[in-house]
Design an enzyme around this catalytic site. Structure first.
Site, mmCIF file in Angstrom:
data_model
loop_
_atom_site.group_PDB
_atom_site.id
_atom_site.type_symbol
_atom_site.label_atom_id
_atom_site.label_comp_id
_atom_site.label_asym_id
_atom_site.label_seq_id
_atom_site.Cartn_x
_atom_site.Cartn_y
_atom_site.Cartn_z
ATOM 1 N N GLU A 53 51.707 41.091 -124.670
ATOM 2 C CA GLU A 53 52.801 40.806 -123.331
ATOM 3 C C GLU A 53 52.567 40.047 -122.608
ATOM 4 O OE1 GLU A 53 55.044 42.932 -124.421
ATOM 5 O OE2 GLU A 53 55.752 44.005 -122.329
ATOM 6 N N SER B 125 57.328 46.445 -124.495
ATOM 7 C CA SER B 125 57.856 47.274 -123.484
ATOM 8 C C SER B 125 58.466 47.113 -122.077
ATOM 9 C CB SER B 125 55.886 47.636 -123.363
ATOM 10 O OG SER B 125 54.878 47.514 -124.574
ATOM 11 N N HIS C 126 61.287 48.690 -130.035
ATOM 12 C CA HIS C 126 60.417 49.534 -128.901
ATOM 13 C C HIS C 126 59.948 50.490 -129.635
ATOM 14 C CE1 HIS C 126 58.867 50.561 -125.598
ATOM 15 N NE2 HIS C 126 57.724 50.396 -125.389
ATOM 16 N N GLU D 274 62.727 53.250 -129.582
ATOM 17 C CA GLU D 274 63.741 52.694 -128.337
ATOM 18 C C GLU D 274 64.552 51.609 -129.418
ATOM 19 O OE1 GLU D 274 63.241 54.597 -125.009
ATOM 20 O OE2 GLU D 274 62.319 53.199 -124.828
ATOM 21 N N ASN E 210 59.499 55.461 -120.976
ATOM 22 C CA ASN E 210 58.508 54.725 -120.248
ATOM 23 C C ASN E 210 59.006 55.269 -118.556
ATOM 24 O OD1 ASN E 210 56.841 54.160 -122.196
ATOM 25 N ND2 ASN E 210 56.883 52.227 -122.004
HETATM 26 P P1 NAD Z 1 47.096 43.881 -128.980
HETATM 27 O O1 NAD Z 1 46.194 42.979 -128.573
HETATM 28 O O2 NAD Z 1 46.261 45.071 -129.451
HETATM 29 O O3 NAD Z 1 47.977 42.823 -130.058
HETATM 30 C C1 NAD Z 1 48.296 41.195 -130.170
HETATM 31 C C2 NAD Z 1 47.948 40.762 -131.803
HETATM 32 O O4 NAD Z 1 48.905 39.929 -131.468
HETATM 33 C C3 NAD Z 1 46.534 40.366 -131.087
HETATM 34 O O5 NAD Z 1 46.037 40.604 -133.094
HETATM 35 C C4 NAD Z 1 46.571 38.922 -131.545
HETATM 36 O O6 NAD Z 1 45.986 38.152 -131.757
HETATM 37 C C5 NAD Z 1 47.771 38.757 -132.038
HETATM 38 N N1 NAD Z 1 48.832 37.606 -131.297
HETATM 39 C C6 NAD Z 1 48.492 36.914 -130.253
HETATM 40 N N2 NAD Z 1 48.845 35.751 -130.086
HETATM 41 C C7 NAD Z 1 49.138 35.652 -131.627
HETATM 42 C C8 NAD Z 1 50.147 34.845 -131.734
HETATM 43 N N3 NAD Z 1 50.444 33.375 -130.952
HETATM 44 N N4 NAD Z 1 50.534 34.279 -133.571
HETATM 45 C C9 NAD Z 1 50.143 35.761 -133.906
HETATM 46 N N5 NAD Z 1 49.513 36.543 -133.656
HETATM 47 C C10 NAD Z 1 49.450 36.198 -132.572
HETATM 48 O O7 NAD Z 1 48.651 44.775 -128.484
HETATM 49 P P2 NAD Z 1 49.427 45.385 -128.837
HETATM 50 O O8 NAD Z 1 49.083 47.252 -127.926
HETATM 51 O O9 NAD Z 1 49.131 45.768 -130.288
HETATM 52 O O10 NAD Z 1 50.632 45.250 -127.809
HETATM 53 C C11 NAD Z 1 51.343 43.495 -128.828
HETATM 54 C C12 NAD Z 1 52.451 43.881 -128.179
HETATM 55 O O11 NAD Z 1 53.231 45.362 -128.460
HETATM 56 C C13 NAD Z 1 53.444 44.164 -126.516
HETATM 57 O O12 NAD Z 1 54.232 43.272 -126.605
HETATM 58 C C14 NAD Z 1 53.237 45.160 -126.091
HETATM 59 O O13 NAD Z 1 53.552 45.250 -124.615
HETATM 60 C C15 NAD Z 1 53.626 46.154 -126.856
HETATM 61 N N6 NAD Z 1 53.421 47.590 -126.994
HETATM 62 C C16 NAD Z 1 52.656 48.581 -126.851
HETATM 63 C C17 NAD Z 1 52.514 49.568 -126.669
HETATM 64 C C18 NAD Z 1 51.241 50.135 -126.881
HETATM 65 O O14 NAD Z 1 50.849 51.340 -126.433
HETATM 66 N N7 NAD Z 1 49.833 49.554 -126.525
HETATM 67 C C19 NAD Z 1 53.418 50.092 -127.077
HETATM 68 C C20 NAD Z 1 54.318 49.636 -127.057
HETATM 69 C C21 NAD Z 1 54.885 48.170 -126.954
#
Ligand code: NAD
Length: 734
Positions: free
Chosen positions: A414, A441, A462, A474, A512
């Site tokens: 994020e 998010s 989302h 969403e 959220n």
């Molecule tokens: P995370 O840290 O678990 O995963 C992110 C992944 O992206 C990692 O595996 C990382 O290696 C990879 N990454 C980073 N830079 C990259 C690049 N340049 N190229 C390819 N891969 C790359 O994070 P997450 O919790 O899975 O969140 C990911 C997204 O989902 C964020 O935007 C977050 O806001 C959104 N989100 C998260 C949740 C939650 O509950 N965790 C819920 C809804 C949305």
């Protein structure tokens, strides 16, 4: 005899085959006409001496029936309301009689003197399964799914289901079956003796006929002398042990919020004290009463009608051909990306799972392997299913494969810069016309779209965590998002069998934003010195599945702090309550980050010990006397603060359709389902009453409860959310 919905044929052995096959419907449902025809068929078959037995089946391969047409219930209720104003007694008598129609017909089948067997292939739910239970024998195919799911939409099986199940199973198993409302397969039904035989689809009818030819009694055990209930009389030593426990378990599970569930317990208890005909009358009375409850009306609307409409693409733009993606790419194979890959592959979609290196991409795929291994272990999938699913996920560390996909879903860190780089690089590799979706998010979609050459093809999708279990998605519209992108997103969400709501591009989107109010109200209560256990219990009594402090531990308290910091940075210090910021700082500074740290608002000792509220929390703030706390008011504060936020999203146009706010609130954050969702909570009590409640809470707890102008306007115009924002629908229902 001519029927619109049935065919009737009597064979040389005198066995009548009544086949139900409604024209122009993919699935049979009970309507007034269907019931009239069943009655007419029964009359003629009983009168015909040549007929020795009856097989009742469906002409639709793979499904017997979905149950009663809920529109029929809607019409019954509509007629009741119309008559109620002028003659309440006549209105109630009419509703009571109509509520008993199906039950009486099934009882006639049961006592018609000739043996009747139902032959069930595929889905057989609700009134259909009640019909089957009234018959003298049941045979089903291995793919049959049978159940009485009424309780899930706020009502209960009112055509004999509670009485027959309670006479076929022991009381405890019966209550479980009725209160859970889960469908069961043929094997399980056979083991529970709810059916007599399992047969392949091509042998189904013949097996039913053979049962009749072999001779089965046309009288049910409970209509014979000397019948004994499976778990003995209610007034017995065993009954004295069972029933008090049932009552407390029921309250623990439902907090007594669901009239449908309450009626099930009453019907079984009271019905088992009576002969079946009187038991059926008791059931009919409760059914007529539950059907008139606000909870039933709201639950049927949100959890059945609206959910179905949204799932079928109610918000899909017209005139765009099917855009369900065959191949997608997920960029970022972390927590969310791995989950998105899994649900997509589960739906048969090919997934290119991209991360910065192969190890990270492989790790993302391993998440699917572990979820599938678990399903195989529990018997929910076969080894071959797991292999097929995994073969659809291709890990990658670059964007070469992007030229083949219809949709890219981005789930990287994020971080604006990281996302901007990924978006630009992916855009260069994608094929023309493909759509790009971000799972962000918090970052505005319109801003992210600036890194993409064609903002019309950019959208937000989302997901909620854990992706495999959360049913809501969403879909976020950026300023320039086009119809093709919206259609693609909705077709994709439908393909993965989740429910989409379409939301405008604003901070917190919809779910959220509302759920933050839930946690923030709990912070207020902690600061006021409300004992933490009362905060958690009041929330559950209000109907929330998880207490706000437990939820905050799941989300992580350091994330709450980061959200507050970002809010203050963007909107100024005053945008966050300083006392709330102090509270989370105290916890985070003490290393109490939530479940992931093993400590937060709760302590998480090693299993099998259970989590419990952290005793130190009480020491942070002077505690009120538990007896002085108004628990009812705590419940109202939770429901009102979230409902008010949902109303604000409607006033601002973040959400435009009350169905989406309601379904989104139940699926997204578990908003007390018996209310029908956050806006139905308001409509259910009436906007005027809600405004008055807000004003009372405002006086006692501050201006966060002040009703917004939209609510004042609606209250003085006597409007509801559904009337104001979905007038066409309202007219339809009238
Ligand atoms: P995370 O840290 O678990 O995963 C992110 C992944 O992206 C990692 O595996 C990382 O290696 C990879 N990454 C980073 N830079 C990259 C690049 N340049 N190229 C390819 N891969 C790359 O994070 P997450 O919790 O899975 O969140 C990911 C997204 O989902 C964020 O935007 C977050 O806001 C959104 N989100 C998260 C949740 C939650 O509950 N965790 C819920 C809804 C949305």
């Amino acid at each position: 005899m001519d029927f619109n919905n049935f065919t009737l044929a009597v064979d040389g052995d005198g066995i009548a085959l009544l086949t139900w096959d409604m024209p122009d419907r993919s699935m049979n449902v009970f309507t007034e006409e269907v019931m009239d025809e069943i009655e007419a068929a029964l009359d003629s078959l009983v009168a015909d001496e040549a007929v020795k037995g009856i097989v009742f089946t469906s002409g639709k391969a793979g499904s017997f029936t979905g149950g009663a047409d809920l529109k029929m219930l809607g019409r019954m209720l509509g007629d009741y309301r119309k008559l109620e104003a002028s003659d309440p007694h006549a209105a109630m008598t009419q509703l009571f009689d109509r509520c008993g129609r199906m039950g009486a017909l099934w009882r006639r089948i049961e006592t018609c003197g000739k043996p009747v067997v139902t032959a069930i292939d595929g889905t057989c739910m609700g009134g259909g399964f009640e019909l089957a239970l009234a018959c003298h024998g049941r045979v089903a195919t291995p793919r049959a799914k049978m159940g009485l799911p009424e309780v899930k939409v706020g009502i209960f099986p009112g055509a004999g289901g509670t009485q027959r199940i309670a006479r076929m199973l022991d009381a405890q198993a019966a209550l479980q079956f009725l209160l859970k409302g889960e469908a069961i397969g043929a094997e399980k039904a056979l083991a529970m003796k709810l059916i007599d035989k399992v047969a392949a689809p091509e042998e189904l009818v013949e097996t039913a006929k053979a049962m009749l030819k072999a001779g089965i009694p046309a009288v049910k055990p409970w209509d014979q002398k000397g019948y004994k209930l499976p778990s003995g009389p209610v007034y017995s030593a065993a009954g004295a042990q069972l029933w008090p426990a049932v009552s407390s378990l029921y309250r623990k599970e439902t907090q007594d919020n669901y009239p449908g569930a309450r009626a099930i317990v009453k019907c079984v208890y009271e019905g088992l004290l009576l002969p079946i005909d009187l038991g059926l009358k008791v059931e009919q009375r409760y059914f007529a009463s539950v059907l008139r409850s606000t909870e039933a009306a709201m639950m049927i609307r949100s959890l059945f009608v609206s959910m179905q409409e949204l799932g079928k693409g109610a918000r899909r733009p017209h005139g765009i051909a099917d855009r369900q993606p065959k191949r997608i790419a997920v960029i970022g194979a972390g927590f969310m990306g791995a989950g998105i890959a899994y649900v997509s592959a589960m739906a048969g979609i090919e997934v290119l799972l991209v991360d910065r290196d192969m190890a990270a991409a492989e790790k993302g795929k391993a998440h699917s392997a572990s979820l599938m291994a678990d399903r195989v272990k529990k018997g929910r999938a076969k080894e071959a299913d797991a292999e097929a699913l995994l073969s659809r996920i291709t890990p990658a560390d670059g964007y070469d494969g992007l030229a083949d996909v219809d949709l890219v879903v981005e789930a990287v860190f994020e971080d604006r810069k990281v996302k901007a780089d990924v978006i630009a690089a992916a855009a260069a590799a994608m094929k023309p016309g493909a759509i790009f979706a971000s799972n962000t998010s918090t970052l505005p979609i319109t801003g992210l779209a600036e890194s993409f050459p064609e903002a019309t093809r950019f959208i937000g999708i989302h997901f909620f965590s854990p992706v495999d279990r959360m049913m809501l998605v969403e879909v976020i519209l950026g300023e320039k998002t086009g119809d093709e992108a919206l259609a693609t997103a909705l077709d994709f969400v439908r393909a993965i069998r989740k429910t989409p709501i379409v939301v405008d591009d604003t901070r917190g989107f919809f779910a959220n934003r509302c759920v933050l109010r839930y946690m923030s109200e709990a912070y207020d209560m902690v600061v006021e010195g409300v004992p933490p256990a009362m905060i958690e219990n009041a929330a559950r009594m209000a109907g929330m599945p998880v207490g706000p402090l437990a939820l905050n531990d799941e989300v992580a308290i350091d994330l709450s702090r980061r959200i507050m910091q970002a809010t203050m940075a963007d909107l100024g210090e005053a945008a966050v309550d300083k006392r709330h910021f102090d509270l989370v700082n105290r916890l985070v500074d003490a290393g109490r980050l939530g479940r992931k740290a093993g400590k937060g608002f709760y302590d998480y000792p090693a299993k099998p010990a259970k989590k419990h509220l952290w005793p130190g929390l009480k020491e942070l703030y002077p505690q009120q006397n538990a007896e002085d706390v108004d628990v009812k008011e705590l419940q109202q504060r939770f429901l009102v603060t979230m409902a008010l936020e949902a109303a604000r999203t409607m006033a601002e146009g973040v959400v435009t359709d009350p169905r989406e706010a309601d379904v989104g609130s139940i699926l997204g954050f578990g908003y007390a389902p018996y209310t029908g969702g956050a806006l139905s909570y308001i409509d259910g009590m009436g906007v005027k009453a809600f405004v008055a409640l807000c004003e009372t809470l405002e006086k006692r707890h501050g201006e966060r409860f002040a009703p917004i102008p939209l609510l004042h306007e609606m209250a003085s115009a006597g409007q509801t959310f559904y009337g104001r924002f979905r007038p066409a629908r309202q007219a339809e229902a009238a």
